[in-house]
Design a protein around this motif. Structure first.
Motif, PDB file in Angstrom:
ATOM      1  N   ALA A  29      -6.793 -29.283 -77.451  1.00  0.00           N
ATOM      2  CA  ALA A  29      -5.426 -29.794 -77.444  1.00  0.00           C
ATOM      3  C   ALA A  29      -4.464 -28.896 -76.683  1.00  0.00           C
ATOM      4  O   ALA A  29      -3.546 -29.385 -76.016  1.00  0.00           O
ATOM      5  CB  ALA A  29      -4.923 -29.996 -78.876  1.00  0.00           C
ATOM      6  N   SER A  30      -4.631 -27.577 -76.758  1.00  0.00           N
ATOM      7  CA  SER A  30      -3.702 -26.666 -76.098  1.00  0.00           C
ATOM      8  C   SER A  30      -4.167 -26.368 -74.680  1.00  0.00           C
ATOM      9  O   SER A  30      -5.359 -26.463 -74.353  1.00  0.00           O
ATOM     10  CB  SER A  30      -3.577 -25.359 -76.885  1.00  0.00           C
ATOM     11  N   LEU A 116      -9.064 -35.083 -70.191  1.00  0.00           N
ATOM     12  CA  LEU A 116      -8.837 -34.914 -71.618  1.00  0.00           C
ATOM     13  C   LEU A 116      -9.117 -36.219 -72.358  1.00  0.00           C
ATOM     14  O   LEU A 116      -8.968 -37.319 -71.820  1.00  0.00           O
ATOM     15  CB  LEU A 116      -7.402 -34.458 -71.863  1.00  0.00           C
ATOM     16  N   GLN A 120      -1.899 -35.113 -73.620  1.00  0.00           N
ATOM     17  CA  GLN A 120      -1.355 -33.971 -74.342  1.00  0.00           C
ATOM     18  C   GLN A 120       0.055 -33.668 -73.833  1.00  0.00           C
ATOM     19  O   GLN A 120       0.365 -33.863 -72.659  1.00  0.00           O
ATOM     20  CB  GLN A 120      -2.240 -32.733 -74.137  1.00  0.00           C
ATOM     21  N   ASN A 121       0.885 -33.195 -74.749  1.00  0.00           N
ATOM     22  CA  ASN A 121       2.259 -32.819 -74.444  1.00  0.00           C
ATOM     23  C   ASN A 121       2.330 -31.304 -74.343  1.00  0.00           C
ATOM     24  O   ASN A 121       2.228 -30.595 -75.345  1.00  0.00           O
ATOM     25  CB  ASN A 121       3.201 -33.334 -75.531  1.00  0.00           C
ATOM     26  N   TRP A 122       2.507 -30.812 -73.107  1.00  0.00           N
ATOM     27  CA  TRP A 122       2.524 -29.368 -72.860  1.00  0.00           C
ATOM     28  C   TRP A 122       3.876 -28.901 -72.330  1.00  0.00           C
ATOM     29  O   TRP A 122       3.949 -27.929 -71.594  1.00  0.00           O
ATOM     30  CB  TRP A 122       1.422 -28.989 -71.870  1.00  0.00           C
TER      31      TRP A 122
END
Length: 458
Positions: A29-30, A116, A120-122
């Motif tokens: 996720a990261s 992915l 994902q929100n980065w």
């Protein structure tokens, strides 16, 4: 990046497909976990052999810490991200991210693509990242093989939203590769401009195969060149001087830079021609002829900042012509003028019958072979001149001493003093002090620093 004109884009993609590092449906996720997983995959690849590279250090090089000690921000060092211009402004393409890194101890370039499992929100402008492209390149590379150029290739591919949707539908790495190859063909076909029906294309830049009938269209190439060139002919002289894009400083510095960069080679080759032709073509004639030719060329070609100059092949050609004139007792100026007139005739015939189309058959290796021949020819001439001026001079001195000792043995001792005094007086009168190399060295450094400063001003 234009996939039709830039062959480097195709080579970058072919190199990636041969040693593909693709991660499908990554669950991390990261961003840190995703990059660690990608670096681990690159390090465990059987095609990769990087004994001197520590991928843990590479991980720290991907990020830069910015801000004060109290507020430390974790940012990526170098990235490429697509943008789309709209009526309201610029919007980032937030579904993919290309990360670049130059690593000192790498032996070759590496590309790893991770898809992915879910967006994902980065952070800002990376709210729905689905694809991560990691590019690692050695620190010292050619300008066409840097991490930035490789990133441009893959950024062009991923900038198409329909292509990204197709990648989501792939199930295996082979399907992923096939989608990349198909997108490359699509970009190449899109950039190709179809010719009008019935139009005969004789543009030398076109990629169609040559045919014999292309050379029998007399004057067609000249006509099409004029049609392409005439609309832009006035702007070639006015750009940079008038209009909204006026840049007089750059125009003047470029003109001065070209003047300095071309004048000194003209002096060097002019002195070489002066020596090879024994004064028939000296430095003054070389500069005058080059100036007249440059003015005529700029007026007809519409390139006021392009000056034809005397090159090494022409200097060798002039030396060969001088040798032929010496062997057959010919008048060099008349013979040289006849060669120039015949060259004009051949160039006119070549322009009429589109002989320039043959340049499509020549590769870069042809130019390099000719450059190698010219370099070898000048090295041989330099060695001959060195041997002639140094070695033969010393051999003549030794020969003279041997002959002098044998010669003086034939005379009484009273005559030897008079002979030695006369020879010393003659040697002192005929000795010439060789020129000092210091002025030449100063001239070289002056040229270098002057051109360097004007290059920065441009």
């Amino acid at each position: 990046m234009n996939f039709e004109e830039e062959i480097r884009a195709h080579r970058d993609l072919d190199g990636f497909l041969a040693r593909a590092s693709i991660l499908l449906d990554e669950t991390a996720a990261s961003l840190d976990d995703v990059l660690k997983r990608m670096l681990h995959h690159v390090g465990q690849d059987s095609h990769v052999s990087e004994p001197g590279c520590n991928f843990e250090e590479v991980m720290s090089m991907l990020f830069t810490d910015a801000g004060a000690q109290e507020v430390n921000v974790h940012l990526l060092s170098e990235t490429i991200q697509g943008v789309t211009a709209t009526a309201t402004g610029i919007q980032y393409q937030q579904s993919w991210l290309c990360i670049l890194c130059n690593v000192k101890h790498l032996q070759r370039r590496h590309v790893c693509i991770s898809r992915l499992e879910r967006p994902q929100n980065w952070g800002e402008n990376c709210c729905e990242v689905r694809y991560v492209i990691l590019i690692l390149a050695p620190l010292k590379m050619k300008s066409t093989k840097t991490a930035m150029e490789l990133g441009r290739t893959f950024a062009t591919l991923f900038s198409d939203i329909s292509f990204r949707q197709k990648l989501l539908e792939t199930k295996t790495q082979e399907e992923f590769k096939e989608a990349l190859v198909f997108q490359r063909h699509q970009l190449t076909a899109t950039n190709q401009q179809p010719t009008a029906l019935g139009k005969e294309e004789t543009d030398p830049r076109s990629h169609k195969p040559l045919k014999c009938k292309d050379f029998f269209k007399a004057g067609r190439g000249i006509y099409e060149d004029l049609c392409r060139r005439l609309p832009f002919y006035p702007s070639d002289f006015t750009d940079g001087i008038v209009g909204s894009n006026k840049t007089l400083l750059k125009y003047m510095t470029t003109a001065i830079f070209l003047y300095i960069a071309i004048l000194l080679p003209a002096i060097a080759f002019g002195s070489l021609n002066d020596e090879s032709t024994r004064g028939e073509i000296d430095v003054r004639k070389t500069i005058i002829g080059q100036s007249i030719g440059g003015v005529i060329y700029s007026l007809f070609a519409g390139s006021p900042l392009v000056i034809p100059l005397t090159t090494a092949p022409l200097a060798i050609f002039i030396s060969v012509i001088r040798g032929i004139c010496d062997d057959y007792n010919l008048d060099f100026p008349a013979f040289y003028a006849c060669i120039g007139l015949w060259n004009c005739l051949f160039l006119i015939l070549g322009g009429i019958f589109n002989v320039s189309l043959l340049m499509k058959l020549f590769k870069r290796s042809t130019e390099e072979v000719i450059a190698l021949f010219i370099s070898i020819a000048f090295v041989v001439d330099a060695v001959k001149g060195t041997v002639k001026s140094k070695f033969l001079t010393h051999m003549a001195d030794v020969s003279f001493l041997c002959s002098y000792s044998s010669f003086t043995s034939l005379f009484p001792q009273s005559h030897i003093a008079f002979i030695e005094a006369f020879s010393c007086h003659s040697t002192a009168c005929s000795s010439i002090t060789p020129p000092l190399p210091l002025p030449h060295l100063v001239l070289v450094y002056h040229k270098y620093f002057t051109q360097f400063n004007f290059q920065k001003m441009r």
